[in-house]
Write a protein that holds these residues in place. Sequence first.
Motif, PDB file in Angstrom:
ATOM      1  N   GLN A  89       0.825  -1.198   0.000  1.00 33.63           N
ATOM      2  CA  GLN A  89       0.000   0.000   0.000  1.00 33.63           C
ATOM      3  C   GLN A  89       0.865   1.256   0.000  1.00 33.63           C
ATOM      4  OE1 GLN A  89      -2.030  -1.179   3.642  1.00 33.63           O
ATOM      5  NE2 GLN A  89      -3.900  -1.595   2.491  1.00 33.63           N
ATOM      6  N   GLU A  90       0.341   2.299  -0.613  1.00 34.30           N
ATOM      7  CA  GLU A  90       1.089   3.553  -0.695  1.00 34.30           C
ATOM      8  C   GLU A  90       1.132   4.244   0.665  1.00 34.30           C
ATOM      9  OE1 GLU A  90       1.286   7.657  -3.352  1.00 34.30           O
ATOM     10  OE2 GLU A  90      -0.516   6.410  -3.388  1.00 34.30           O
ATOM     11  N   LYS A  91       2.278   4.798   0.983  1.00 34.78           N
ATOM     12  CA  LYS A  91       2.441   5.585   2.195  1.00 34.78           C
ATOM     13  C   LYS A  91       2.871   6.992   1.794  1.00 34.78           C
ATOM     14  CE  LYS A  91       4.428   5.279   6.809  1.00 34.78           C
ATOM     15  NZ  LYS A  91       5.229   4.432   7.744  1.00 34.78           N
ATOM     16  N   ILE A  92       2.233   7.985   2.378  1.00 31.58           N
ATOM     17  CA  ILE A  92       2.545   9.375   2.042  1.00 31.58           C
ATOM     18  C   ILE A  92       3.730   9.833   2.890  1.00 31.58           C
ATOM     19  CG2 ILE A  92       1.682  11.722   1.880  1.00 31.58           C
ATOM     20  CD1 ILE A  92       0.346   9.686   0.002  1.00 31.58           C
ATOM     21  N   PHE A  93       4.808  10.244   2.227  1.00 32.65           N
ATOM     22  CA  PHE A  93       5.999  10.698   2.918  1.00 32.65           C
ATOM     23  C   PHE A  93       6.103  12.225   2.844  1.00 32.65           C
ATOM     24  CE2 PHE A  93       7.160   6.355   1.491  1.00 32.65           C
ATOM     25  CZ  PHE A  93       7.358   5.790   2.737  1.00 32.65           C
ATOM     26  N   VAL A  94       6.643  12.805   3.888  1.00 27.72           N
ATOM     27  CA  VAL A  94       6.784  14.256   3.988  1.00 27.72           C
ATOM     28  C   VAL A  94       7.898  14.741   3.056  1.00 27.72           C
ATOM     29  CG1 VAL A  94       7.395  16.158   5.550  1.00 27.72           C
ATOM     30  CG2 VAL A  94       5.938  14.280   6.361  1.00 27.72           C
ATOM     31  N   LYS A  95       7.705  15.933   2.490  1.00 29.65           N
ATOM     32  CA  LYS A  95       8.753  16.590   1.710  1.00 29.65           C
ATOM     33  C   LYS A  95       9.239  17.808   2.480  1.00 29.65           C
ATOM     34  CE  LYS A  95       6.919  15.098  -2.764  1.00 29.65           C
ATOM     35  NZ  LYS A  95       6.437  15.529  -4.094  1.00 29.65           N
ATOM     36  N   GLU A  96      10.558  17.991   2.537  1.00 30.25           N
ATOM     37  CA  GLU A  96      11.098  19.107   3.294  1.00 30.25           C
ATOM     38  C   GLU A  96      12.366  19.652   2.646  1.00 30.25           C
ATOM     39  OE1 GLU A  96      12.327  18.047   7.231  1.00 30.25           O
ATOM     40  OE2 GLU A  96      13.369  16.228   6.588  1.00 30.25           O
ATOM     41  N   GLU A  97      12.632  20.928   2.918  1.00 31.02           N
ATOM     42  CA  GLU A  97      13.879  21.554   2.488  1.00 31.02           C
ATOM     43  C   GLU A  97      14.709  21.868   3.722  1.00 31.02           C
ATOM     44  OE1 GLU A  97      13.265  24.979   0.064  1.00 31.02           O
ATOM     45  OE2 GLU A  97      12.736  23.800  -1.704  1.00 31.02           O
ATOM     46  N   ILE A  98      16.002  21.579   3.636  1.00 34.00           N
ATOM     47  CA  ILE A  98      16.907  21.809   4.757  1.00 34.00           C
ATOM     48  C   ILE A  98      18.041  22.699   4.274  1.00 34.00           C
ATOM     49  CG2 ILE A  98      18.479  20.745   6.413  1.00 34.00           C
ATOM     50  CD1 ILE A  98      16.749  18.263   6.330  1.00 34.00           C
ATOM     51  N   TYR A  99      18.204  23.819   4.935  1.00 35.07           N
ATOM     52  CA  TYR A  99      19.251  24.768   4.578  1.00 35.07           C
ATOM     53  C   TYR A  99      20.470  24.534   5.458  1.00 35.07           C
ATOM     54  CZ  TYR A  99      15.739  27.142   1.786  1.00 35.07           C
ATOM     55  OH  TYR A  99      14.781  27.421   0.844  1.00 35.07           O
ATOM     56  N   ASP A 157      11.108  10.770   4.674  1.00 29.06           N
ATOM     57  CA  ASP A 157      11.036  12.145   4.195  1.00 29.06           C
ATOM     58  C   ASP A 157      11.866  12.310   2.918  1.00 29.06           C
ATOM     59  OD1 ASP A 157       9.577  12.734   6.413  1.00 29.06           O
ATOM     60  OD2 ASP A 157      11.010  14.138   7.298  1.00 29.06           O
ATOM     61  N   THR A 158      11.296  13.013   1.940  1.00 25.44           N
ATOM     62  CA  THR A 158      12.070  13.420   0.770  1.00 25.44           C
ATOM     63  C   THR A 158      12.700  14.763   1.089  1.00 25.44           C
ATOM     64  OG1 THR A 158      10.539  12.288  -0.721  1.00 25.44           O
ATOM     65  CG2 THR A 158      12.009  13.933  -1.694  1.00 25.44           C
ATOM     66  N   ARG A 159      14.026  14.803   1.064  1.00 26.22           N
ATOM     67  CA  ARG A 159      14.734  16.003   1.498  1.00 26.22           C
ATOM     68  C   ARG A 159      15.463  16.671   0.337  1.00 26.22           C
ATOM     69  NH1 ARG A 159      17.856  14.562   7.170  1.00 26.22           N
ATOM     70  NH2 ARG A 159      16.134  15.132   8.547  1.00 26.22           N
ATOM     71  N   VAL A 160      15.331  17.995   0.297  1.00 26.25           N
ATOM     72  CA  VAL A 160      16.160  18.801  -0.596  1.00 26.25           C
ATOM     73  C   VAL A 160      17.119  19.582   0.284  1.00 26.25           C
ATOM     74  CG1 VAL A 160      16.238  20.637  -2.300  1.00 26.25           C
ATOM     75  CG2 VAL A 160      14.353  18.986  -2.340  1.00 26.25           C
ATOM     76  N   PHE A 161      18.405  19.270   0.184  1.00 23.64           N
ATOM     77  CA  PHE A 161      19.417  20.006   0.931  1.00 23.64           C
ATOM     78  C   PHE A 161      19.838  21.232   0.120  1.00 23.64           C
ATOM     79  CE2 PHE A 161      19.940  15.882   3.037  1.00 23.64           C
ATOM     80  CZ  PHE A 161      20.012  16.286   4.367  1.00 23.64           C
ATOM     81  N   ARG A 162      19.744  22.384   0.755  1.00 27.57           N
ATOM     82  CA  ARG A 162      20.191  23.631   0.144  1.00 27.57           C
ATOM     83  C   ARG A 162      21.532  24.017   0.765  1.00 27.57           C
ATOM     84  NH1 ARG A 162      16.959  24.347  -4.331  1.00 27.57           N
ATOM     85  NH2 ARG A 162      14.766  24.024  -3.781  1.00 27.57           N
ATOM     86  N   TYR A 163      22.587  23.942  -0.045  1.00 26.29           N
ATOM     87  CA  TYR A 163      23.923  24.211   0.464  1.00 26.29           C
ATOM     88  C   TYR A 163      24.227  25.697   0.483  1.00 26.29           C
ATOM     89  CZ  TYR A 163      24.463  19.207  -0.387  1.00 26.29           C
ATOM     90  OH  TYR A 163      24.301  17.851  -0.390  1.00 26.29           O
ATOM     91  N   SER A 165      26.663  27.056  -0.716  1.00 27.80           N
ATOM     92  CA  SER A 165      27.258  27.410  -1.997  1.00 27.80           C
ATOM     93  C   SER A 165      26.212  27.712  -3.063  1.00 27.80           C
ATOM     94  CB  SER A 165      28.152  26.262  -2.473  1.00 27.80           C
ATOM     95  OG  SER A 165      27.372  25.079  -2.650  1.00 27.80           O
ATOM     96  N   GLY A 166      24.944  27.403  -2.764  1.00 27.41           N
ATOM     97  CA  GLY A 166      23.877  27.612  -3.737  1.00 27.41           C
ATOM     98  C   GLY A 166      23.424  26.331  -4.406  1.00 27.41           C
ATOM     99  N   ARG A 167      24.190  25.271  -4.265  1.00 28.30           N
ATOM    100  CA  ARG A 167      23.816  23.982  -4.837  1.00 28.30           C
ATOM    101  C   ARG A 167      22.657  23.369  -4.060  1.00 28.30           C
ATOM    102  NH1 ARG A 167      28.461  19.722  -5.195  1.00 28.30           N
ATOM    103  NH2 ARG A 167      26.549  18.480  -5.465  1.00 28.30           N
ATOM    104  N   ALA A 168      22.022  22.380  -4.675  1.00 24.66           N
ATOM    105  CA  ALA A 168      20.951  21.633  -4.008  1.00 24.66           C
ATOM    106  C   ALA A 168      21.151  20.146  -4.281  1.00 24.66           C
ATOM    107  CB  ALA A 168      19.586  22.090  -4.505  1.00 24.66           C
ATOM    108  N   ASP A 169      20.652  19.320  -3.360  1.00 24.18           N
ATOM    109  CA  ASP A 169      20.829  17.873  -3.463  1.00 24.18           C
ATOM    110  C   ASP A 169      19.580  17.191  -2.911  1.00 24.18           C
ATOM    111  OD1 ASP A 169      21.975  15.452  -3.896  1.00 24.18           O
ATOM    112  OD2 ASP A 169      23.331  15.529  -2.177  1.00 24.18           O
TER     113      ASP A 169
END
Length: 280
Positions: A89-99, A157-163, A165-169
């Motif tokens: 079954q599908e599970k809803i995961f949180v999305k977040e941005e981390i600076y 959690d799906t994470r977008v790391f904001r570095y 330096s301006g890069r993202a991962d």
Amino acid sequence: MFTAPAAVFQGDCVIAEIQTDLAITRAEVSLHSADGEERVRIAAVPINDSLFVAPVPLDIRLAPGEYVLVLTVETGLVRLERRQVLTVQEKIFVKEEIYLDAKNTAVRLDSSPKRIQQIQTLNKILETVDTDAIRYPGPFHSPLREEPVRRTSFFGDTRVFRYSSGRADLSFHYGIDYGIPIGTPVFAVGDGTVVMAENRISTGYTIVIEHFPGIYSLYYHLDTLHCAPGELLRTGTLIAKSGNTGVSTGPHLHLEFRVNAVPVSPDWFFTNTLWSTPAP
């Protein structure tokens, strides 16, 4: 007899139990998609002469839908096979941005030989299925005495790391983060053997405990360690004090579980046991 749940969520663990009076020489459980593609294969672990258990981890990226669990048993004379439909079954995961500030950016982007070696060492441990390991059935408990504790990040959690330096991962979070002050006592979630207790570049002071062949709990960003590799622990043993080490944006404890190297939700372990049949 072959028993397994009929429906589970992404990031859960499927416990397949095999009960038989046959003299089994090999037993394993594999997971197949509807088109027959094999997704994972797990060797069953003997609990006693008549009970075998195969913990099958479900990756958080496994697409929801119907799959087939295939049990294969060999006795030396015959080869038996049983099949069971499993609904993921599908599970809803949180999305977040981390600076990340400059310090955390530098640690996360560190490509030094030392960090690479630390990653390889940890991965080798998590991929190890030691048939001589302790067999702790559960239940597993919170690593903290005071409950409830605020969770600052969640499993999957799906994470977008904001570095800086301006890069993202983009990455996935494989555990639960508890927001607690530095120095909070941390306890073993279950019986097990300490297989790592050291300071790492990425995760700071780190502890890894083996609870069952191929099943590990991990504790990151600690401040002080109160156990050592090779030590046999009981549930609730003090193992560390929490901290803010490694890549960390604030004081917290990161708790994680791995099954044959695949991340599994800690909440699954808090609400399930590794086998249901009493072992004499």
